[in-house]
Design a protein around this motif. Structure first.
Motif, short mmCIF file in Angstrom:
data_model
loop_
_atom_site.label_atom_id
_atom_site.label_comp_id
_atom_site.label_asym_id
_atom_site.label_seq_id
_atom_site.Cartn_x
_atom_site.Cartn_y
_atom_site.Cartn_z
N LEU A 114 32.87 -40.69 16.50
CA LEU A 114 31.87 -39.84 17.14
C LEU A 114 32.16 -38.39 16.77
O LEU A 114 33.33 -38.00 16.64
N LYS A 115 31.11 -37.57 16.62
CA LYS A 115 31.33 -36.16 16.30
C LYS A 115 32.17 -35.51 17.40
O LYS A 115 31.95 -35.75 18.58
N HIS A 116 33.13 -34.70 16.97
CA HIS A 116 34.12 -34.17 17.91
C HIS A 116 33.49 -33.25 18.97
O HIS A 116 34.02 -33.12 20.07
N GLN A 117 32.38 -32.60 18.63
CA GLN A 117 31.80 -31.66 19.60
C GLN A 117 30.87 -32.34 20.62
O GLN A 117 30.37 -31.67 21.52
N LEU A 118 30.68 -33.65 20.49
CA LEU A 118 29.80 -34.35 21.45
C LEU A 118 30.41 -34.29 22.86
O LEU A 118 31.54 -34.74 23.05
N PRO A 119 29.65 -33.79 23.85
CA PRO A 119 30.23 -33.71 25.20
C PRO A 119 30.61 -35.08 25.77
O PRO A 119 31.57 -35.19 26.53
N GLU A 120 29.88 -36.12 25.36
CA GLU A 120 30.18 -37.47 25.88
C GLU A 120 31.57 -37.95 25.41
O GLU A 120 32.24 -38.69 26.12
N LYS A 121 31.98 -37.51 24.23
CA LYS A 121 33.28 -37.91 23.70
C LYS A 121 34.40 -37.35 24.59
O LYS A 121 35.35 -38.05 24.94
N ALA A 122 34.23 -36.09 24.98
CA ALA A 122 35.21 -35.45 25.87
C ALA A 122 35.18 -36.08 27.25
O ALA A 122 36.22 -36.31 27.88
N LYS A 123 33.97 -36.40 27.72
CA LYS A 123 33.82 -36.96 29.08
C LYS A 123 34.55 -38.31 29.18
O LYS A 123 35.22 -38.59 30.17
N ILE A 124 34.41 -39.14 28.15
CA ILE A 124 35.07 -40.46 28.15
C ILE A 124 36.60 -40.26 28.18
O ILE A 124 37.30 -40.93 28.95
N ALA A 125 37.11 -39.33 27.37
CA ALA A 125 38.55 -39.07 27.36
C ALA A 125 39.02 -38.59 28.73
O ALA A 125 40.04 -39.06 29.25
N ASN A 126 38.26 -37.68 29.34
CA ASN A 126 38.61 -37.16 30.67
C ASN A 126 38.65 -38.27 31.71
O ASN A 126 39.56 -38.32 32.55
N GLU A 127 37.66 -39.17 31.67
CA GLU A 127 37.62 -40.26 32.65
C GLU A 127 38.77 -41.25 32.45
O GLU A 127 39.08 -42.02 33.34
N MET A 128 39.37 -41.22 31.27
CA MET A 128 40.52 -42.08 31.03
C MET A 128 41.83 -41.30 31.17
O MET A 128 42.90 -41.78 30.80
N GLY A 129 41.71 -40.09 31.74
CA GLY A 129 42.90 -39.33 32.14
C GLY A 129 43.47 -38.40 31.09
O GLY A 129 44.56 -37.87 31.26
N LEU A 130 42.71 -38.17 30.00
CA LEU A 130 43.23 -37.33 28.91
C LEU A 130 42.33 -36.13 28.69
O LEU A 130 41.11 -36.19 28.88
N VAL A 172 50.15 -48.23 30.62
CA VAL A 172 50.33 -48.08 32.08
C VAL A 172 49.56 -46.85 32.57
O VAL A 172 48.88 -46.89 33.59
N TYR A 173 49.65 -45.76 31.80
CA TYR A 173 48.94 -44.52 32.16
C TYR A 173 47.43 -44.76 32.24
O TYR A 173 46.77 -44.37 33.21
N LEU A 174 46.88 -45.41 31.21
CA LEU A 174 45.43 -45.67 31.18
C LEU A 174 45.01 -46.58 32.34
O LEU A 174 43.97 -46.36 32.96
N CYS A 175 45.84 -47.59 32.63
CA CYS A 175 45.52 -48.47 33.77
C CYS A 175 45.55 -47.71 35.09
O CYS A 175 44.74 -47.97 35.98
N ASN A 176 46.47 -46.74 35.21
CA ASN A 176 46.51 -45.90 36.42
C ASN A 176 45.17 -45.19 36.61
O ASN A 176 44.72 -44.97 37.74
N GLU A 177 44.53 -44.84 35.50
CA GLU A 177 43.26 -44.10 35.56
C GLU A 177 42.07 -45.01 35.83
O GLU A 177 41.19 -44.69 36.61
N VAL A 178 42.04 -46.16 35.14
CA VAL A 178 40.82 -46.98 35.19
C VAL A 178 40.88 -48.09 36.24
O VAL A 178 39.84 -48.64 36.63
#
Length: 307
Positions: free
Chosen positions: A180-196, A263-269
């Motif tokens: 996905l293009k790096h500037q897409l806001p959805e790309k950042a949103k998915i990372a944030n929802e997974m704790g990153l 383990v970190y990702l599971c803590n988030e999701v």
């Protein structure tokens, strides 16, 4: 070099004994070697040899200790497969939702949303185009009821993301996300929802998770294995408790780091998941297993994530 003659089970046991391996219960060992092949077990005794050319064993190397390692590794893989399922389903759901809401149900076919990096093995096609071809193959092979229904009702029509992404492999999802293009806001949103905080951190973690998923799916050994994919360890201001003390190169190369990311990702999701507790219980129930072979060393249990 001539091919070796195959060995009967009795010959296999005789060979191991000749090399110095001890057996507490030979008939039982015979049964295990009928059901778990010699070369599958070999990875678990490799470090117990005194001479790697002659394959002789250290004193007090018991076949039963090899089996304990094998069983431990098997149980660890089952726990991790549970973690992978949670991560994969969360990623799939977030990609479907955020990208469909922003760009419509056929967003995965919109080349404007993706980088045009060429495929290393075939420069005439991009990684993105190749991933879409893989995705369509996965759709074609699928026996899911909703996919069969789609093919019947809408012959030769592309399936919406919420259908086709459900049959995408973890590897395909990971590649689509990364491209996905790096500037897409959805790309950042998915990372944030997974704790990153950064999408490249999530891409790196997903590639490592896919790599370990493929090892587990083939029932291969995690024990004492060096990881080909090494996830980013130094996070940019992590949103949750991560590894808060420096880790060694061995911990980076062995499964420890990838297991920690999972383990970190599971803590988030999946709040209240039991993955970490199950791993800790497995370790506690197997005090004779040298877990440093997996990279669990240097006071690993004092790391914030593992406390």
């Amino acid at each position: 070099m001539a091919n070796k003659a195959p060995h009967s089970i009795a010959d296999q046991i005789a060979l191991l004994k000749q090399r110095g391996m001890l057996f507490k219960d030979e008939p039982s060992a015979h049964h295990f070697l009928e059901n778990i092949s010699y070369y599958r077990l070999k990875g678990y005794w490799w470090d117990m040899q005194t001479n790697f050319n002659l394959h002789t064993f250290k004193a007090n190397t018991f076949f039963e200790d090899i089996l304990d390692r094998y069983t431990f590794d098997r149980h660890l893989r089952l726990i991790l497969f549970d973690a992978i399922e949670r991560i994969e389903i969360a990623l799939r759901t977030k990609m479907i939702y955020h990208l469909s809401m922003a760009h419509g149900g056929l967003w995965y076919l919109n080349s404007n949303l993706f980088e045009t990096t060429p495929l290393p093995s075939n420069k005439s096609i991009s990684i993105y185009q190749n991933t879409v071809l893989e995705l369509k193959k996965e759709l074609f092979r699928s026996q899911e009821i909703f996919i069969k229904d789609h093919k019947r009702r809408f012959p030769n029509q592309d399936a919406d993301a919420w259908k086709i992404m459900e049959v995408a492999s973890m590897g395909t999802l990971s590649k689509l996300y990364k491209n996905l293009k790096h500037q897409l806001p959805e790309k950042a949103k998915i990372a944030n929802e997974m704790g990153l905080n950064l999408h490249n951190e999530l891409s790196s973690w997903l590639e490592a998770t896919t790599y370990i998923r493929n090892i587990i799916a083939h029932h291969s050994r995690l024990w004492s294995r060096n990881m080909v994919k090494v996830p980013i360890a130094n996070l940019n201001n992590p949103l949750s408790i991560w590894l808060d003390k420096p880790i060694s190169s061995i911990q980076t190369q062995k499964p420890f780091l990838i297991i920690s990311t999972m383990v970190y990702l599971c803590n988030e999701v999946t709040p209240n998941h039991q993955i970490k507790n199950k791993i800790l219980a497995l370790f506690a129930n197997n005090p004779n297993i040298p877990i440093y072979k997996l990279g669990f060393l240097n006071n690993w249990q004092n790391q914030g994530l593992w406390k």
